[in-house]
Design a protein around this motif. Structure first.
Motif, PDB file in Angstrom:
ATOM      1  N   TYR A  11      18.410  -4.886  81.570  1.00  0.00           N
ATOM      2  CA  TYR A  11      18.188  -5.160  80.151  1.00  0.00           C
ATOM      3  C   TYR A  11      17.154  -4.182  79.611  1.00  0.00           C
ATOM      4  CZ  TYR A  11      16.442  -7.554  75.978  1.00  0.00           C
ATOM      5  OH  TYR A  11      16.055  -7.858  74.700  1.00  0.00           O
ATOM      6  N   LEU A  12      17.385  -3.752  78.374  1.00  0.00           N
ATOM      7  CA  LEU A  12      16.443  -2.906  77.659  1.00  0.00           C
ATOM      8  C   LEU A  12      16.486  -3.351  76.206  1.00  0.00           C
ATOM      9  CD1 LEU A  12      14.623  -0.335  77.645  1.00  0.00           C
ATOM     10  CD2 LEU A  12      16.714   0.989  77.258  1.00  0.00           C
ATOM     11  N   GLY A  13      15.373  -3.877  75.694  1.00  0.00           N
ATOM     12  CA  GLY A  13      15.371  -4.390  74.326  1.00  0.00           C
ATOM     13  C   GLY A  13      14.053  -4.159  73.625  1.00  0.00           C
ATOM     14  N   ALA A  14      14.108  -4.123  72.285  1.00  0.00           N
ATOM     15  CA  ALA A  14      12.916  -3.930  71.463  1.00  0.00           C
ATOM     16  C   ALA A  14      12.996  -4.842  70.237  1.00  0.00           C
ATOM     17  CB  ALA A  14      12.790  -2.472  71.024  1.00  0.00           C
ATOM     18  N   PRO A  15      11.835  -5.300  69.764  1.00  0.00           N
ATOM     19  CA  PRO A  15      11.821  -6.174  68.591  1.00  0.00           C
ATOM     20  C   PRO A  15      12.072  -5.399  67.304  1.00  0.00           C
ATOM     21  CG  PRO A  15       9.581  -5.690  69.262  1.00  0.00           C
ATOM     22  CD  PRO A  15      10.493  -5.060  70.286  1.00  0.00           C
ATOM     23  N   LEU A  16      12.630  -6.103  66.334  1.00  0.00           N
ATOM     24  CA  LEU A  16      12.807  -5.585  64.980  1.00  0.00           C
ATOM     25  C   LEU A  16      11.751  -6.259  64.110  1.00  0.00           C
ATOM     26  CD1 LEU A  16      16.704  -5.829  64.795  1.00  0.00           C
ATOM     27  CD2 LEU A  16      15.324  -3.730  65.053  1.00  0.00           C
ATOM     28  N   ILE A  17      10.643  -5.566  63.898  1.00  0.00           N
ATOM     29  CA  ILE A  17       9.522  -6.117  63.128  1.00  0.00           C
ATOM     30  C   ILE A  17       9.516  -5.432  61.769  1.00  0.00           C
ATOM     31  CG2 ILE A  17       7.031  -6.475  63.025  1.00  0.00           C
ATOM     32  CD1 ILE A  17       7.042  -6.288  66.127  1.00  0.00           C
ATOM     33  N   ASP A  18       9.697  -6.226  60.710  1.00  0.00           N
ATOM     34  CA  ASP A  18       9.816  -5.632  59.385  1.00  0.00           C
ATOM     35  C   ASP A  18       8.451  -5.423  58.721  1.00  0.00           C
ATOM     36  OD1 ASP A  18       9.027  -8.102  58.314  1.00  0.00           O
ATOM     37  OD2 ASP A  18      10.774  -8.287  57.024  1.00  0.00           O
ATOM     38  N   ARG A  19       8.493  -4.925  57.496  1.00  0.00           N
ATOM     39  CA  ARG A  19       7.253  -4.570  56.779  1.00  0.00           C
ATOM     40  C   ARG A  19       6.365  -5.772  56.471  1.00  0.00           C
ATOM     41  NH1 ARG A  19      10.332  -2.837  51.230  1.00  0.00           N
ATOM     42  NH2 ARG A  19      11.339  -1.510  52.723  1.00  0.00           N
ATOM     43  N   THR A  20       6.918  -6.985  56.545  1.00  0.00           N
ATOM     44  CA  THR A  20       6.095  -8.173  56.309  1.00  0.00           C
ATOM     45  C   THR A  20       5.414  -8.635  57.599  1.00  0.00           C
ATOM     46  OG1 THR A  20       7.830  -9.818  56.777  1.00  0.00           O
ATOM     47  CG2 THR A  20       7.714  -8.933  54.505  1.00  0.00           C
ATOM     48  N   GLY A  21       5.732  -7.965  58.714  1.00  0.00           N
ATOM     49  CA  GLY A  21       5.182  -8.364  60.006  1.00  0.00           C
ATOM     50  C   GLY A  21       6.025  -9.414  60.710  1.00  0.00           C
ATOM     51  N   THR A  22       7.167  -9.745  60.130  1.00  0.00           N
ATOM     52  CA  THR A  22       8.057 -10.744  60.720  1.00  0.00           C
ATOM     53  C   THR A  22       8.965 -10.091  61.759  1.00  0.00           C
ATOM     54  OG1 THR A  22       8.089 -11.929  58.610  1.00  0.00           O
ATOM     55  CG2 THR A  22       9.814 -12.485  60.199  1.00  0.00           C
ATOM     56  N   THR A  23       9.064 -10.719  62.918  1.00  0.00           N
ATOM     57  CA  THR A  23      10.001 -10.260  63.934  1.00  0.00           C
ATOM     58  C   THR A  23      11.352 -10.876  63.600  1.00  0.00           C
ATOM     59  OG1 THR A  23       8.221 -10.220  65.561  1.00  0.00           O
ATOM     60  CG2 THR A  23      10.469 -10.091  66.408  1.00  0.00           C
ATOM     61  N   LEU A  24      12.258 -10.046  63.087  1.00  0.00           N
ATOM     62  CA  LEU A  24      13.567 -10.519  62.642  1.00  0.00           C
ATOM     63  C   LEU A  24      14.506 -10.794  63.803  1.00  0.00           C
ATOM     64  CD1 LEU A  24      14.145  -7.920  59.784  1.00  0.00           C
ATOM     65  CD2 LEU A  24      13.219 -10.248  59.580  1.00  0.00           C
ATOM     66  N   GLY A  25      14.395 -10.014  64.853  1.00  0.00           N
ATOM     67  CA  GLY A  25      15.287 -10.116  65.996  1.00  0.00           C
ATOM     68  C   GLY A  25      15.035  -8.962  66.934  1.00  0.00           C
ATOM     69  N   THR A  26      16.113  -8.483  67.542  1.00  0.00           N
ATOM     70  CA  THR A  26      15.988  -7.401  68.528  1.00  0.00           C
ATOM     71  C   THR A  26      17.194  -6.471  68.446  1.00  0.00           C
ATOM     72  OG1 THR A  26      17.233  -8.519  70.274  1.00  0.00           O
ATOM     73  CG2 THR A  26      14.856  -8.950  70.182  1.00  0.00           C
ATOM     74  N   ILE A  27      17.019  -5.320  69.066  1.00  0.00           N
ATOM     75  CA  ILE A  27      18.168  -4.533  69.489  1.00  0.00           C
ATOM     76  C   ILE A  27      18.069  -4.492  71.002  1.00  0.00           C
ATOM     77  CG2 ILE A  27      18.373  -3.161  67.395  1.00  0.00           C
ATOM     78  CD1 ILE A  27      17.079  -0.809  69.016  1.00  0.00           C
ATOM     79  N   CYS A  28      19.221  -4.448  71.662  1.00  0.00           N
ATOM     80  CA  CYS A  28      19.177  -4.394  73.120  1.00  0.00           C
ATOM     81  C   CYS A  28      20.438  -3.780  73.677  1.00  0.00           C
ATOM     82  CB  CYS A  28      18.966  -5.786  73.713  1.00  0.00           C
ATOM     83  SG  CYS A  28      20.385  -6.881  73.543  1.00  0.00           S
ATOM     84  N   VAL A  29      20.306  -3.311  74.896  1.00  0.00           N
ATOM     85  CA  VAL A  29      21.448  -2.876  75.690  1.00  0.00           C
ATOM     86  C   VAL A  29      21.336  -3.565  77.041  1.00  0.00           C
ATOM     87  CG1 VAL A  29      21.787  -0.659  74.521  1.00  0.00           C
ATOM     88  CG2 VAL A  29      20.246  -0.772  76.470  1.00  0.00           C
ATOM     89  N   VAL A  30      22.502  -3.878  77.614  1.00  0.00           N
ATOM     90  CA  VAL A  30      22.526  -4.527  78.928  1.00  0.00           C
ATOM     91  C   VAL A  30      23.616  -3.886  79.773  1.00  0.00           C
ATOM     92  CG1 VAL A  30      21.605  -6.728  78.095  1.00  0.00           C
ATOM     93  CG2 VAL A  30      24.066  -6.384  78.147  1.00  0.00           C
ATOM     94  N   ASP A  31      23.465  -4.078  81.076  1.00  0.00           N
ATOM     95  CA  ASP A  31      24.452  -3.550  82.004  1.00  0.00           C
ATOM     96  C   ASP A  31      24.652  -4.561  83.125  1.00  0.00           C
ATOM     97  OD1 ASP A  31      26.174  -1.923  83.494  1.00  0.00           O
ATOM     98  OD2 ASP A  31      24.947  -0.138  83.213  1.00  0.00           O
ATOM     99  N   VAL A  32      25.799  -4.498  83.764  1.00  0.00           N
ATOM    100  CA  VAL A  32      26.092  -5.372  84.892  1.00  0.00           C
ATOM    101  C   VAL A  32      25.654  -4.738  86.205  1.00  0.00           C
ATOM    102  CG1 VAL A  32      27.951  -6.611  83.727  1.00  0.00           C
ATOM    103  CG2 VAL A  32      28.472  -4.523  85.039  1.00  0.00           C
ATOM    104  N   GLU A  33      25.082  -3.552  86.121  1.00  0.00           N
ATOM    105  CA  GLU A  33      24.513  -2.847  87.272  1.00  0.00           C
ATOM    106  C   GLU A  33      23.035  -2.601  87.013  1.00  0.00           C
ATOM    107  OE1 GLU A  33      26.253  -2.053  89.975  1.00  0.00           O
ATOM    108  OE2 GLU A  33      28.140  -2.775  89.103  1.00  0.00           O
ATOM    109  N   PRO A  34      22.200  -2.590  88.050  1.00  0.00           N
ATOM    110  CA  PRO A  34      20.804  -2.193  87.852  1.00  0.00           C
ATOM    111  C   PRO A  34      20.753  -0.761  87.296  1.00  0.00           C
ATOM    112  CG  PRO A  34      21.089  -3.198  90.000  1.00  0.00           C
ATOM    113  CD  PRO A  34      22.467  -2.982  89.439  1.00  0.00           C
ATOM    114  N   ARG A  35      19.774  -0.507  86.434  1.00  0.00           N
ATOM    115  CA  ARG A  35      19.633   0.824  85.828  1.00  0.00           C
ATOM    116  C   ARG A  35      18.162   1.209  85.782  1.00  0.00           C
ATOM    117  NH1 ARG A  35      24.020   2.498  81.928  1.00  0.00           N
ATOM    118  NH2 ARG A  35      22.412   3.974  81.386  1.00  0.00           N
TER     119      ARG A  35
END
Length: 179
Positions: free
Chosen positions: A127-151
């Motif tokens: 898994y590799l993910g980062a938060p989506l923090i907007d200009r109000t300081g609110t964490t709206l969600g994330t973007i992420c990528v995942v794999d079924v193999e270790p990376r």
């Protein structure tokens, strides 16, 4: 960090920002339906990282919604994630509460994450993910990528996912400003 004591998955972090996030997502019109721009962004994430799955994810009190989703995975279609997932599945809720990117080269190396339902149900191994923090300081969600193999994501993966999250937040801000 406070962890939820729900019977589903006791290590899912409690999220005290949910009411603020839900209000902000409603203001922005995000998180309730698929978004072609976010699907394109998820496709770009798979191209940049080489991962088979990518998501733009907005998180509520009890669920995660992939407004952007792209998969290049072949094989069993039941292994392809749908647009919704329980909040206690996956790693994005941790990213939202931590407000920091999360790099898991092999989720099985981390006892807290190895027992997550996505390991057994979908076969997620990295898994590799980062938060989506907007200009109000609110964490709206994330973007992420995942794999079924270790990376081995390493520092380059971390910098890439953080840069891509910043790019998407800029797009969200431009959308808001054009209204």
């Amino acid at each position: 960090m406070i962890y939820d004591s729900s019977p589903h998955h006791p290590l899912t972090p409690a999220d005290l920002e949910v009411p603020l996030r839900m209000r902000r997502l409603r203001e922005l019109g995000l998180g309730e339906r698929p978004d072609p721009e976010f699907d394109d962004f998820a496709r770009k994430l798979t191209e940049v990282t080489g991962a088979p799955y990518a998501m733009v994810n907005f998180i509520s009190e009890d669920r995660q919604y992939f407004a952007g989703l792209h998969t290049v995975a072949k094989g069993d279609p039941s292994a392809t994630p749908g647009r919704e997932m329980d909040r206690d599945h996956g790693y994005c809720p941790h990213v939202v509460v931590r407000r920091k990117a999360l790099v898991l080269d092999d989720v099985c190396d981390y006892p807290r994450f190895a027992g997550n339902p996505v390991v057994d149900e979908i076969g997620i191994r990295s898994y590799l993910g980062a938060p989506l923090i907007d200009r109000t300081g609110t964490t709206l969600g994330t973007i992420c990528v995942v794999d079924v193999e270790p990376r081995p994501w390493g520092r380059p993966g971390l910098e890439t996912i953080k840069s891509m999250a910043a790019e998407l937040i800029e797009r969200i801000h431009r959308r808001e400003d054009s209204r």
